[in-house]
Write a protein that holds these residues in place. Structure first.
Motif, mmCIF file in Angstrom:
data_model
loop_
_atom_site.group_PDB
_atom_site.id
_atom_site.type_symbol
_atom_site.label_atom_id
_atom_site.label_comp_id
_atom_site.label_asym_id
_atom_site.label_seq_id
_atom_site.Cartn_x
_atom_site.Cartn_y
_atom_site.Cartn_z
ATOM 1 N N PRO A 1 118.073 42.300 -31.492
ATOM 2 C CA PRO A 1 119.378 41.827 -31.022
ATOM 3 C C PRO A 1 119.258 41.144 -29.653
ATOM 4 O O PRO A 1 118.379 41.484 -28.871
ATOM 5 C CB PRO A 1 120.186 43.105 -30.898
ATOM 6 N N ALA A 2 120.128 40.175 -29.413
ATOM 7 C CA ALA A 2 120.116 39.449 -28.149
ATOM 8 C C ALA A 2 120.159 40.426 -26.972
ATOM 9 O O ALA A 2 119.476 40.246 -25.967
ATOM 10 C CB ALA A 2 121.311 38.504 -28.089
ATOM 11 N N TRP B 1 126.059 42.904 -35.716
ATOM 12 C CA TRP B 1 125.278 43.939 -35.023
ATOM 13 C C TRP B 1 124.998 43.550 -33.577
ATOM 14 O O TRP B 1 124.944 44.382 -32.693
ATOM 15 C CB TRP B 1 123.971 44.161 -35.797
ATOM 16 N N ASN B 2 124.797 42.251 -33.348
ATOM 17 C CA ASN B 2 124.410 41.774 -32.029
ATOM 18 C C ASN B 2 125.571 41.537 -31.078
ATOM 19 O O ASN B 2 125.350 41.335 -29.902
ATOM 20 C CB ASN B 2 123.662 40.439 -32.150
ATOM 21 N N PHE C 1 122.185 37.148 -41.968
ATOM 22 C CA PHE C 1 122.835 36.448 -40.865
ATOM 23 C C PHE C 1 124.160 37.099 -40.478
ATOM 24 O O PHE C 1 124.460 37.259 -39.298
ATOM 25 C CB PHE C 1 123.042 34.974 -41.217
ATOM 26 N N PHE D 1 115.206 43.823 -41.845
ATOM 27 C CA PHE D 1 114.596 42.493 -41.884
ATOM 28 C C PHE D 1 113.304 42.487 -42.677
ATOM 29 O O PHE D 1 113.096 41.639 -43.538
ATOM 30 C CB PHE D 1 114.307 42.048 -40.447
ATOM 31 N N VAL E 1 117.508 47.164 -37.515
ATOM 32 C CA VAL E 1 117.546 45.762 -37.911
ATOM 33 C C VAL E 1 116.158 45.322 -38.344
ATOM 34 O O VAL E 1 115.985 44.566 -39.291
ATOM 35 C CB VAL E 1 118.018 44.858 -36.749
ATOM 36 N N ALA F 1 114.686 39.638 -35.450
ATOM 37 C CA ALA F 1 115.581 40.748 -35.749
ATOM 38 C C ALA F 1 116.101 41.414 -34.477
ATOM 39 O O ALA F 1 117.169 42.014 -34.481
ATOM 40 C CB ALA F 1 114.865 41.773 -36.614
ATOM 41 N N ILE G 1 123.466 40.352 -38.635
ATOM 42 C CA ILE G 1 123.013 40.151 -37.258
ATOM 43 C C ILE G 1 124.155 39.696 -36.357
ATOM 44 O O ILE G 1 124.279 40.156 -35.224
ATOM 45 C CB ILE G 1 121.832 39.163 -37.242
#
Lengths: 279, 312
Positions: free
Chosen positions: B137-138, A210-211, A204, A262, A258, B135, A207
């Protein structure tokens, strides 16, 4: 095969196909030659896969650098957040102290705060800190590490709490009787035992970092070298015509690591969530 | 001699050592120190600042120091509450978030149940596909879905045989596609969590139910749901928080809030007001209102936790 099993299988496979399709389409489009992407006759496969988009993305737009930046930020956040959250989780599960519930509720409340709304004050905060500590000011990766650490922490603590609680206290007591000191118990006994939880939590945190798009976009104003992937992707959107091949190649490069991460920790993640559940 | 006397004392000391947490008065605070060192300056202070900025006239001129910052009390709030636009953004934020929560939970829960009944291979396929969507990304999810629905080169238009239809033109169609992207991203969390929860239910309970002749539907609502209640609460609340705070997908897929900002949600609206129009004070006021709404949700959640008897 029973009827209900058959229905379940059909639904599961159909859902899997629908869910996976966008990822497939992304990778496929990244591999299609430009001519096929432009073509009005769409095909769900390609006979002439090419790396031209990847080459353009990696060669032309400093993408390797952005990738590395994203990785450095995310991994730093994961490590720091795991350690800090673990300590906090031990504090709230292993000790009875005044304001314990208050502290817990604060972590919960912190999770709810719409961090995007904090972009405005954080922008000024980071700008001002930057004049004192340049390493975490605007245009630095340090600023991104700091904010992501803060934002992933409340959830990490909340999650780790369940894992720490699941370890029998008797183990620590036994170690204490054997003369182990507190730090030794903490790092040599408790820490390894909550490893599955740490992995689930790390996913979590990873992410989150990374996001992130909004903080990268807001903090990294002019220093192109400190850009991270999500914000860098916008480069390929052009007002006249989007470079879809480039966008899909860049998106693939951003997604695949990712994905690997994952799938690699998938079992642990599910076990971890299960552990949190049983609590 | 000493050995003889200490031997009987052994168990005694052991009991004392093993007794709950000696010297632990300051220790929990020591363990909480790193968290506090991160959260107070990066959470506490910005929240305070957000509130402060919201009662000031704070624009580009003030940021650059050209003009002094001026305290204007509740003026930013009055301006907002009197603005038709604010109310419409607030309304569509709530409707959009609520729809997302319901859709995410419905899809996630349904597929969790499907997983428990499916065979090994279909189960693995769905798990892996869900992991992939989770997984992703947005940002990349947004780009792929945009490409799928692109007016000229998008797969959807080509399959439907319609030329040049722009899916990002109509407000609610756009919300629908952005919503689909968000659900695609977020149902795996619900599915995996609930599936893990169902797995943790002792098989004997479900067996007993089926022996008693309970239908799948009954088993789900009467046994699985009540047993998973704490988990469901967590999943619901997480969904509310995430969906209410959607930013990336809206911002990227609608290019900053859609045509004339028609697809704005509070987050994007606050961001655009602050960083787009340099109205930092006004943007902060929107941020405060949003924080208060989520705080209200949090309080309801905490109350629900206490009611369900979960000890914190």
């Amino acid at each position: 095969m029973s009827r209900s099993r058959l229905i379940a299988n059909t639904v599961a496979v159909a859902a899997a196909v629908v869910t996976f399709f966008p990822i497939y389409w992304m990778v496929l489009s990244a591999l299609k030659p430009a001519g096929e992407i432009q073509s009005l006759e769409v095909r769900p496969w390609t006979l002439a896969p090419t790396f031209e988009h990847f080459q353009r993305v990696l060669g032309g737009e400093n993408f390797g650098r952005y990738f590395l930046n994203s990785l450095v930020v995310a991994l730093t956040v994961v490590v720091l957040s795991a350690v800090v959250a673990f300590l906090a989780a031990v504090a709230v599960t292993r000790f009875r102290f005044r304001f314990r519930t208050t502290v817990l509720i604060m972590f919960l409340v912190a999770q709810m705060v719409p961090v995007e709304a904090l972009t405005i004050p954080l922008f000024f905060l980071v700008r001002d800190i930057g004049t004192v500590v340049p390493g975490v000011g605007l245009n630095t990766l340090g600023s991104l590490v700091l904010v992501h650490l803060a934002f992933s922490l409340p959830f990490a603590v909340w999650m780790m709490r369940g894992f720490v609680a699941a370890v029998p206290e008797a183990l620590e007591e036994a170690a204490m009787i054997d003369g182990a000191s507190r730090p030794v118990i903490l790092w040599r006994i408790l820490f390894p035992l909550v490893a599955p939880g740490l992995i689930a939590t790390s996913v979590f945190s990873f992410i989150t970092a990374w996001n992130d798009f909004i903080f990268a976009r807001t903090f990294i104003i002019s220093a192109k070298d400190s850009q991270t992937l999500p914000a860098a992707l916008l480069v390929f959107f052009k007002p006249d015509e989007n470079d879809w091949g480039g966008i899909m190649a860049a998106s693939t490069l951003m997604t695949v690591p990712v994905l690997i991460f994952f799938v690699a920790v998938q079992r642990r993640l599910v076990a971890g969530l299960g552990g949190a559940v049983k609590d | 001699m000493t050995t003889v006397t200490t031997a009987p004392a052994g168990p005694d000391t052991q009991v004392r050592q093993a007794s709950p947490r000696p010297g632990g008065r300051l220790r929990p605070w020591l363990y909480l120190l790193p968290s506090a060192a991160v959260l107070l300056p990066l959470f506490g202070y910005p929240i305070y600042m957000l509130g402060l900025l919201s009662v000031f006239d704070y624009r580009q001129a003030q940021v650059s120091g050209g003009e002094p910052t001026r305290f204007i009390g509740a003026d930013n709030y009055t301006a907002l509450l009197g603005d038709q636009r604010f109310w419409s953004v607030l309304g569509q934020t709530v409707v959009f978030a609520a729809a997302l929560v319901v859709a995410t939970l419905a899809v996630g829960a349904a597929l969790a149940v499907v997983l428990t009944r499916a065979g090994r291979v279909p189960r693995l396929l769905l798990s892996l596909a869900a992991m992939a969507a989770w997984a992703a990304p947005a940002m990349t999810g947004a780009t792929v879905w945009m490409f799928l629905f692109d007016a000229d080169l998008g797969l959807v238009n080509q399959l439907l045989g319609i030329e040049g239809y722009n899916w990002f033109y109509d407000k609610w169609v756009t919300f629908g596609i952005v919503g689909a992207t968000v659900v695609w991203h977020s149902f795996p969390f619900v599915m995996v969590t609930l599936y893990a929860g169902i797995q943790a239910i002792p098989g004997s309970v479900l067996e007993a139910a089926s022996l008693d002749g309970a239908s799948a539907w009954h088993t789900f609502w009467r046994i699985i749901v009540p047993m998973l209640r704490p988990l469901i609460t967590i999943v619901v609340i997480q969904s509310i928080i995430w969906d209410f705070k959607i930013f990336t997908q809206i911002y990227v897929m609608t290019n900053g809030g859609g045509i004339a900002g028609q697809n704005s949600v509070l987050n994007v609206y606050a961001y655009q007001t602050a960083f787009g129009s340099s109205e930092y004070g006004l943007g902060s006021a929107i941020g405060v209102i949003m924080t208060l709404i989520l705080l209200a949700v949090t309080l309801l959640y905490i109350r629900a936790l206490y009611r369900s008897g979960e000890k914190l």
